[in-house]
Design a protein around this motif. Sequence first.
Motif, PDB file in Angstrom:
ATOM      1  N   VAL A  70      -7.022 -11.145  10.676  1.00  0.00           N
ATOM      2  CA  VAL A  70      -6.742 -11.719  12.005  1.00  0.00           C
ATOM      3  C   VAL A  70      -5.230 -11.839  12.211  1.00  0.00           C
ATOM      4  O   VAL A  70      -4.698 -11.456  13.256  1.00  0.00           O
ATOM      5  CB  VAL A  70      -7.437 -13.092  12.169  1.00  0.00           C
ATOM      6  N   ASP A  71      -4.525 -12.360  11.204  1.00  0.00           N
ATOM      7  CA  ASP A  71      -3.069 -12.500  11.321  1.00  0.00           C
ATOM      8  C   ASP A  71      -2.402 -11.151  11.587  1.00  0.00           C
ATOM      9  O   ASP A  71      -1.508 -11.034  12.435  1.00  0.00           O
ATOM     10  CB  ASP A  71      -2.477 -13.094  10.035  1.00  0.00           C
ATOM     11  N   LEU A  72      -2.822 -10.117  10.854  1.00  0.00           N
ATOM     12  CA  LEU A  72      -2.207  -8.792  11.016  1.00  0.00           C
ATOM     13  C   LEU A  72      -2.503  -8.217  12.391  1.00  0.00           C
ATOM     14  O   LEU A  72      -1.637  -7.579  13.010  1.00  0.00           O
ATOM     15  CB  LEU A  72      -2.701  -7.843   9.918  1.00  0.00           C
ATOM     16  N   ALA A  73      -3.721  -8.451  12.886  1.00  0.00           N
ATOM     17  CA  ALA A  73      -4.065  -7.969  14.229  1.00  0.00           C
ATOM     18  C   ALA A  73      -3.216  -8.675  15.276  1.00  0.00           C
ATOM     19  O   ALA A  73      -2.677  -8.045  16.197  1.00  0.00           O
ATOM     20  CB  ALA A  73      -5.554  -8.185  14.493  1.00  0.00           C
ATOM     21  N   VAL A  74      -3.060  -9.980  15.129  1.00  0.00           N
ATOM     22  CA  VAL A  74      -2.229 -10.746  16.068  1.00  0.00           C
ATOM     23  C   VAL A  74      -0.788 -10.230  16.038  1.00  0.00           C
ATOM     24  O   VAL A  74      -0.177  -9.962  17.074  1.00  0.00           O
ATOM     25  CB  VAL A  74      -2.260 -12.254  15.722  1.00  0.00           C
ATOM     26  N   LEU A  75      -0.244 -10.058  14.836  1.00  0.00           N
ATOM     27  CA  LEU A  75       1.153  -9.626  14.720  1.00  0.00           C
ATOM     28  C   LEU A  75       1.341  -8.207  15.239  1.00  0.00           C
ATOM     29  O   LEU A  75       2.371  -7.887  15.841  1.00  0.00           O
ATOM     30  CB  LEU A  75       1.603  -9.727  13.258  1.00  0.00           C
ATOM     31  N   SER A  76       0.337  -7.364  15.042  1.00  0.00           N
ATOM     32  CA  SER A  76       0.414  -5.991  15.526  1.00  0.00           C
ATOM     33  C   SER A  76       0.477  -5.964  17.048  1.00  0.00           C
ATOM     34  O   SER A  76       1.311  -5.266  17.644  1.00  0.00           O
ATOM     35  CB  SER A  76      -0.808  -5.217  15.019  1.00  0.00           C
ATOM     36  N   VAL A  77      -0.375  -6.759  17.686  1.00  0.00           N
ATOM     37  CA  VAL A  77      -0.402  -6.787  19.155  1.00  0.00           C
ATOM     38  C   VAL A  77       0.858  -7.457  19.693  1.00  0.00           C
ATOM     39  O   VAL A  77       1.476  -6.975  20.643  1.00  0.00           O
ATOM     40  CB  VAL A  77      -1.682  -7.497  19.653  1.00  0.00           C
ATOM     41  N   LEU A  78       1.263  -8.553  19.066  1.00  0.00           N
ATOM     42  CA  LEU A  78       2.496  -9.224  19.506  1.00  0.00           C
ATOM     43  C   LEU A  78       3.695  -8.294  19.354  1.00  0.00           C
ATOM     44  O   LEU A  78       4.542  -8.202  20.250  1.00  0.00           O
ATOM     45  CB  LEU A  78       2.736 -10.491  18.686  1.00  0.00           C
ATOM     46  N   GLY A  79       3.760  -7.599  18.216  1.00  0.00           N
ATOM     47  CA  GLY A  79       4.890  -6.705  17.954  1.00  0.00           C
ATOM     48  C   GLY A  79       4.963  -5.570  18.959  1.00  0.00           C
ATOM     49  O   GLY A  79       6.042  -5.200  19.426  1.00  0.00           O
ATOM     50  N   ALA A  80       3.798  -5.025  19.319  1.00  0.00           N
ATOM     51  CA  ALA A  80       3.761  -3.905  20.258  1.00  0.00           C
ATOM     52  C   ALA A  80       4.196  -4.345  21.655  1.00  0.00           C
ATOM     53  O   ALA A  80       4.633  -3.524  22.456  1.00  0.00           O
ATOM     54  CB  ALA A  80       2.355  -3.315  20.308  1.00  0.00           C
ATOM     55  N   PRO A 151      -4.370  -1.025  12.492  1.00  0.00           N
ATOM     56  CA  PRO A 151      -4.021   0.309  12.995  1.00  0.00           C
ATOM     57  C   PRO A 151      -3.688   1.300  11.878  1.00  0.00           C
ATOM     58  O   PRO A 151      -3.169   0.923  10.826  1.00  0.00           O
ATOM     59  CB  PRO A 151      -2.804   0.049  13.891  1.00  0.00           C
ATOM     60  N   ASP A 152      -3.968   2.596  12.167  1.00  0.00           N
ATOM     61  CA  ASP A 152      -3.702   3.674  11.208  1.00  0.00           C
ATOM     62  C   ASP A 152      -2.244   3.693  10.771  1.00  0.00           C
ATOM     63  O   ASP A 152      -1.930   3.983   9.620  1.00  0.00           O
ATOM     64  CB  ASP A 152      -4.002   5.041  11.850  1.00  0.00           C
ATOM     65  N   VAL A 171       3.527  -0.802  -7.356  1.00  0.00           N
ATOM     66  CA  VAL A 171       2.295  -0.188  -7.848  1.00  0.00           C
ATOM     67  C   VAL A 171       1.640   0.692  -6.781  1.00  0.00           C
ATOM     68  O   VAL A 171       0.819   1.540  -7.110  1.00  0.00           O
ATOM     69  CB  VAL A 171       1.292  -1.239  -8.378  1.00  0.00           C
ATOM     70  N   VAL A 172       2.009   0.493  -5.524  1.00  0.00           N
ATOM     71  CA  VAL A 172       1.548   1.383  -4.443  1.00  0.00           C
ATOM     72  C   VAL A 172       2.755   1.681  -3.555  1.00  0.00           C
ATOM     73  O   VAL A 172       3.373   0.765  -3.005  1.00  0.00           O
ATOM     74  CB  VAL A 172       0.412   0.744  -3.609  1.00  0.00           C
ATOM     75  N   ALA A 173       3.101   2.948  -3.439  1.00  0.00           N
ATOM     76  CA  ALA A 173       4.249   3.354  -2.624  1.00  0.00           C
ATOM     77  C   ALA A 173       3.934   3.171  -1.137  1.00  0.00           C
ATOM     78  O   ALA A 173       2.774   3.293  -0.740  1.00  0.00           O
ATOM     79  CB  ALA A 173       4.605   4.803  -2.901  1.00  0.00           C
ATOM     80  N   PRO A 174       4.956   2.898  -0.326  1.00  0.00           N
ATOM     81  CA  PRO A 174       4.692   2.706   1.097  1.00  0.00           C
ATOM     82  C   PRO A 174       4.150   3.981   1.751  1.00  0.00           C
ATOM     83  O   PRO A 174       4.699   5.059   1.549  1.00  0.00           O
ATOM     84  CB  PRO A 174       6.072   2.336   1.672  1.00  0.00           C
ATOM     85  N   ALA A 175       3.080   3.818   2.526  1.00  0.00           N
ATOM     86  CA  ALA A 175       2.459   4.953   3.225  1.00  0.00           C
ATOM     87  C   ALA A 175       1.621   4.413   4.374  1.00  0.00           C
ATOM     88  O   ALA A 175       1.117   3.291   4.292  1.00  0.00           O
ATOM     89  CB  ALA A 175       1.571   5.758   2.264  1.00  0.00           C
ATOM     90  N   PRO A 176       1.474   5.211   5.450  1.00  0.00           N
ATOM     91  CA  PRO A 176       0.574   4.779   6.524  1.00  0.00           C
ATOM     92  C   PRO A 176      -0.839   4.560   5.974  1.00  0.00           C
ATOM     93  O   PRO A 176      -1.270   5.244   5.050  1.00  0.00           O
ATOM     94  CB  PRO A 176       0.600   5.944   7.513  1.00  0.00           C
ATOM     95  N   LEU A 177      -1.512   3.586   6.570  1.00  0.00           N
ATOM     96  CA  LEU A 177      -2.820   3.195   6.052  1.00  0.00           C
ATOM     97  C   LEU A 177      -3.820   4.346   6.063  1.00  0.00           C
ATOM     98  O   LEU A 177      -4.585   4.535   5.128  1.00  0.00           O
ATOM     99  CB  LEU A 177      -3.345   2.027   6.893  1.00  0.00           C
TER     100      LEU A 177
END
Length: 181
Positions: A70-80, A151-152, A171-177
């Motif tokens: 939920v937090d990530l969805a909120v931040l994604s929409v707010l950021g956009a 989001p992808d 342990v995990v390199a940055p990459a699109p989801l």
Amino acid sequence: MADLKTLLDRHRSFAEQFDGGDLKIRPRLSTILLTCVDSRLDPAHVFGLGLGDALVIRNTGGRITSGVVVDLAVLSVLGANMPGPSAMRPELVIIQHTDCGMARLAGPPVQQQLAERLGLSNDEVAAMAVIDPAETVKADIERLRETPQIPDALVVSGLVYDVKTGAVEQVVAPAPLRPMT
Ligand SMILES: [Zn+2]
């Protein structure tokens, strides 16, 4: 009560020297850090963050939970929808750590007590445990990948913080989801 007095005493010098009133709501770094609540892993210290630098989500274990989704969805929409020259496209860094208290969820008596408290099965509580943080970071990124509300294009990476050495390992390199189409 005694702790609150300690906190307010320490806060006094912060407030006296405060000069961040002009900081913008948009952080300098387009990064969301997800970390454990553990007092040894304070991202402001570990990553040298100052006020206004980055968004931080903390929970027990630094795990991906329904609340974090939920937090990530909120931040994604707010950021956009953030006003300014370009939309904010946050990246997510998941940081879990060695010697996490959440390892205790793997066995009795903590597992049983928490299952009863939350109305969950023992297996569900066991899945919340952090025993090998490198593995749970990877599992959490996989969970995000299977969560359609995220989001992808969200770039996600995973780190493990060693509480004995103070060093982080990627342990995990940055990459699109998900692959961008
Ligand atoms: Zn922890």
